[in-house]
Design an enzyme around this catalytic site. Structure first.
Site, PDB file in Angstrom:
ATOM      1  N   ASP A 214      -3.293  -0.037   6.121  1.00  0.00           N
ATOM      2  CA  ASP A 214      -4.268  -0.936   5.483  1.00  0.00           C
ATOM      3  C   ASP A 214      -3.899  -2.413   5.571  1.00  0.00           C
ATOM      4  OD1 ASP A 214      -5.862   1.183   4.891  1.00  0.00           O
ATOM      5  OD2 ASP A 214      -5.569   1.150   2.722  1.00  0.00           O
TER       6      ASP A 214
ATOM      7  N   LYS B 178       0.178   8.730   1.891  1.00  0.00           N
ATOM      8  CA  LYS B 178      -1.242   8.394   2.037  1.00  0.00           C
ATOM      9  C   LYS B 178      -1.937   9.584   2.693  1.00  0.00           C
ATOM     10  CE  LYS B 178      -2.445   5.096   0.786  1.00  0.00           C
ATOM     11  NZ  LYS B 178      -2.745   4.663  -0.603  1.00  0.00           N
TER      12      LYS B 178
ATOM     13  N   ASN C 277       0.817  -1.208   0.000  1.00  0.00           N
ATOM     14  CA  ASN C 277       0.000   0.000   0.000  1.00  0.00           C
ATOM     15  C   ASN C 277       0.853   1.261   0.000  1.00  0.00           C
ATOM     16  OD1 ASN C 277      -1.356   2.295   1.648  1.00  0.00           O
ATOM     17  ND2 ASN C 277      -3.085   1.047   0.985  1.00  0.00           N
TER      18      ASN C 277
END
Length: 290
Positions: free
Chosen positions: A251, A58, A24
């Site tokens: 995640d 992110k 991720n």
């Protein structure tokens, strides 16, 4: 021929599908290089075209305490090392217009996050890099919205676009995957990708011990969604993969274990090869007679 056109044609013609995969977020240079090595080894063995994915930032986190990544400058240096070391194309996401130009110098595919799929200025800035643009369908959007988003890329002078299904909000803390979207999104007239990991997020659905919430997920259903997607006949699969999901910094609940990647991909390839999902079914409505 332009490199983006060449890559997009390769992905369009991939049989039975292409793969966008990786952790991720960039947790460290060593981790990213190690993951890229393992994933490329697997996809090369199976004959699947690979685009390596990871994020440098992110920005859309449930909590301000969540890990975000190394940032754009350091992150792009790491992704460029992956690209050179393993000779694989790169996909990463942008969140602001000012990120598009520097990201486009490294990434082969620029990804537009789902929450930003209608942001015209961001779409246009990404399009002007000339790179392939992968637009994730907003969790709040009908599949028809992707026609308009893809058109914004084309009107900015870039024909290299693909669209990605990543689930639809179902209540407050859950997503569902409607397989019909995978068919309807073809109306955008470009490759359709199924994100089989983010689709199983449970946004803000996990309470933290110290207070607050984070996103949960249903990792055990990733094979279910992936099987459905390849049976329908998607062009590509997007999958986040980690060698230690329980300790992933972002995640973790929806990252697929690296140890099971080859096993799952073998099954998906087998399903895709017997499915006729990419072919249009001609329905004859003339009266039936014996």
């Amino acid at each position: 021929m332009d490199s983006s056109v060449v890559l997009l044609n390769q992905l369009k013609n991939a049989e039975p599908f292409f793969l966008l995969a990786g952790p991720n977020v960039i947790e460290s240079e060593d981790h990213i290089l190690r993951m890229a090595h393992h994933i490329k080894t697997i996809t090369t063995k199976l004959g699947l075209p690979l685009v390596f994915k990871s994020s440098f930032d992110k920005a859309n986190r449930t909590s301000s305490k969540s890990f975000r990544g190394p940032g754009m400058t350091e992150g792009l240096k790491i992704l460029e090392k992956v690209k050179v070391a393993y000779d694989i194309p790169i996909v990463t996401d942008v969140h602001e217009t000012i990120q598009c130009e520097p990201v486009g110098r490294v990434a082969d595919i620029i990804q537009i996050p789902a929450f930003l799929c209608r942001q015209t200025d961001l779409l246009v800035a990404a399009a002007k890099t000339g790179r392939i643009i992968n637009i994730k369908k907003g969790q709040f959007c009908a599949p028809s919205v992707m026609e308009n988003s893809a058109e914004k890329i084309r009107l900015a002078g870039n024909p290299n676009v693909m669209v990605c299904e990543r689930g639809t909000m179902f209540g407050y803390n859950d997503l569902i995957v409607d397989p019909r979207n995978l068919e309807w999104m073809r109306e955008a007239n470009c490759p359709v990708v199924a994100d089989v990991t983010h689709s199983l997020q449970q946004p803000a659905g996990r309470k933290l011990d110290g207070g607050g919430v984070a996103s949960g997920g249903l990792r055990e259903l990733i094979p279910c969604i992936a099987r459905t997607a390849v049976a329908v006949g998607v062009d590509g699969i997007f999958m986040e993969v980690h060698d230690n999901p329980l300790n992933a910094l972002v995640d973790g609940p929806t990252q697929w274990p690296l140890r099971h990647l080859e096993e799952l991909l073998e099954e998906l390839i087998a399903i895709a090869r017997v499915s006729k999902g990419k072919l249009h079914f001609n329905i004859d409505l003339t009266p039936y007679s014996d």
